[in-house]
Write an enzyme that holds these catalytic residues in place. Structure first.
Site, PDB file in Angstrom:
ATOM      1  N   ARG A 156     -19.023   7.737 -43.225  1.00 27.27           N
ATOM      2  CA  ARG A 156     -17.831   8.226 -42.851  1.00 27.27           C
ATOM      3  C   ARG A 156     -17.842   9.812 -42.918  1.00 27.27           C
ATOM      4  O   ARG A 156     -18.627  10.253 -43.857  1.00 27.27           O
ATOM      5  CB  ARG A 156     -16.575   7.888 -43.941  1.00 27.27           C
ATOM      6  CG  ARG A 156     -16.056   6.654 -43.253  1.00 27.27           C
ATOM      7  CD  ARG A 156     -15.213   5.820 -44.539  1.00 27.27           C
ATOM      8  NE  ARG A 156     -14.140   6.834 -45.217  1.00 27.27           N
ATOM      9  CZ  ARG A 156     -13.166   6.370 -45.741  1.00 27.27           C
ATOM     10  NH1 ARG A 156     -13.045   5.173 -46.074  1.00 27.27           N
ATOM     11  NH2 ARG A 156     -12.305   7.132 -46.365  1.00 27.27           N
ATOM     12  N   ARG A 167     -10.573  15.328 -51.297  1.00 26.34           N
ATOM     13  CA  ARG A 167      -9.642  13.959 -51.394  1.00 26.34           C
ATOM     14  C   ARG A 167      -9.497  13.700 -52.671  1.00 26.34           C
ATOM     15  O   ARG A 167      -8.425  13.207 -53.055  1.00 26.34           O
ATOM     16  CB  ARG A 167     -10.596  12.912 -50.757  1.00 26.34           C
ATOM     17  CG  ARG A 167     -10.853  13.163 -49.215  1.00 26.34           C
ATOM     18  CD  ARG A 167     -11.672  12.245 -48.695  1.00 26.34           C
ATOM     19  NE  ARG A 167     -11.327  10.937 -48.754  1.00 26.34           N
ATOM     20  CZ  ARG A 167     -12.311   9.849 -48.544  1.00 26.34           C
ATOM     21  NH1 ARG A 167     -13.744  10.166 -48.556  1.00 26.34           N
ATOM     22  NH2 ARG A 167     -11.940   8.695 -48.924  1.00 26.34           N
TER      23      ARG A 167
HETATM   24  P1  AMP Z   1      -9.094   5.450 -46.915  1.00 33.38           P
HETATM   25  O1  AMP Z   1      -9.831   4.534 -45.814  1.00 33.38           O
HETATM   26  O2  AMP Z   1      -7.887   4.752 -47.499  1.00 33.38           O
HETATM   27  O3  AMP Z   1     -10.045   6.138 -47.789  1.00 33.38           O
HETATM   28  O4  AMP Z   1      -8.310   6.628 -46.021  1.00 33.38           O
HETATM   29  C1  AMP Z   1      -8.991   7.597 -45.453  1.00 33.38           C
HETATM   30  C2  AMP Z   1      -7.992   8.702 -44.856  1.00 33.38           C
HETATM   31  O5  AMP Z   1      -7.142   8.292 -44.133  1.00 33.38           O
HETATM   32  C3  AMP Z   1      -7.481   9.465 -46.083  1.00 33.38           C
HETATM   33  O6  AMP Z   1      -8.282  10.507 -46.598  1.00 33.38           O
HETATM   34  C4  AMP Z   1      -6.100  10.080 -45.292  1.00 33.38           C
HETATM   35  O7  AMP Z   1      -6.397  11.222 -44.775  1.00 33.38           O
HETATM   36  C5  AMP Z   1      -5.842   8.833 -44.476  1.00 33.38           C
HETATM   37  N1  AMP Z   1      -4.881   7.906 -45.001  1.00 33.38           N
HETATM   38  C6  AMP Z   1      -4.999   6.382 -45.327  1.00 33.38           C
HETATM   39  N2  AMP Z   1      -3.840   5.930 -45.932  1.00 33.38           N
HETATM   40  C7  AMP Z   1      -3.069   6.690 -46.097  1.00 33.38           C
HETATM   41  C8  AMP Z   1      -1.599   7.031 -46.602  1.00 33.38           C
HETATM   42  N3  AMP Z   1      -1.155   5.978 -47.093  1.00 33.38           N
HETATM   43  N4  AMP Z   1      -0.987   8.336 -46.519  1.00 33.38           N
HETATM   44  C9  AMP Z   1      -1.237   9.315 -45.807  1.00 33.38           C
HETATM   45  N5  AMP Z   1      -2.842   9.310 -45.413  1.00 33.38           N
HETATM   46  C10 AMP Z   1      -3.713   8.166 -45.418  1.00 33.38           C
END
Ligand code: AMP
Length: 210
Positions: A156, A167
């Protein structure tokens, strides 16, 4: 059973949510996967979200709450669901409460930042279906190929070390306060993330009573 999985990026939320999803036969809803899919398809909100995601920042509450509402209204969520990566801010949690959606348990997977930084470098995701792998802890059967759909697995963009630091900072600032939020509601259960995926799974399954 309606569950929330909470934890830093790379803590293993998605992996454990998948295990629980199979055990309880309820869908796993990953807002990250939905956003990545939208970005890939070039939809309006997908493109807006992509800039924030690539920078390791959060997508706006307005966008993700909208996505969540739409997803949760689908038929397969009637007997329960697992939220993987939502809520990530207190306003998102408040929006969930305002929707009158009962949450039974919030499972926090706790992993030290140093471990996270090492782990994330080995993560791979399928560019087709979004399935998640790890080169050491959860390898696909054939290197570089998804077990589920046969598409390519890739790193990713937001798993690059400098973005991971961003993050993690975002997690501590915006998401970690949710631990208190759900502790006060008596719903928080903390699982200590273990070195081996299977060991964390045992603890997680016990935590949800599966
Ligand atoms: P993840 O796959 O859960 O690590 O999400 C990847 C990215 O998507 C995060 O770093 C955020 O930029 C965005 N993202 C995912 N879920 C959320 C959420 N509930 N609120 C805000 N941004 C989100």
């Amino acid at each position: 059973m309606n569950l929330i999985f909470l934890g830093a990026p790379g803590a293993g939320k998605g992996t454990q949510a998948e295990v629980v999803s199979e055990a309880l036969n309820i869908p796993q809803i990953s807002t990250g996967n939905i956003l990545r899919e939208a970005a890939k398809n070039g939809t309006e909100y997908g493109l807006k979200a992509k800039a924030a995601m690539d920078a390791g920042a959060l997508v706006s509450d307005e966008i993700v709450i909208g996505i969540l509402k739409e997803r949760i209204a689908q038929d397969d969520c009637q007997n329960g669901f697992i939220l993987d990566g939502f809520p990530r801010t207190v306003p998102q949690a408040e929006a969930l409460d305002a929707m009158n959606i009962r949450i039974d348990k919030v499972i926090e997977i706790n992993v030290a930042d140093e471990t996270i930084k090492q782990r994330v470098s080995g993560r791979r995701v399928c560019q087709g279906c979004g399935a998640s792998y790890h080169v050491d802890y959860k390898p696909s059967k054939t290197e570089g190929i998804c077990d589920k759909c046969g598409d390519k697995t890739v790193i990713r963009k937001d798993d690059q070390p400098e973005v991971v630091l961003e993050r993690l900072a975002t997690y501590h600032e915006k998401t970690a306060p949710l631990k208190d939020y759900y502790e006060k509601q008596g719903k928080l259960v903390t699982v200590e993330g273990q070195e081996e995926v299977a060991d964390t799974s045992k603890l997680t399954l016990a935590a949800v009573g599966a």
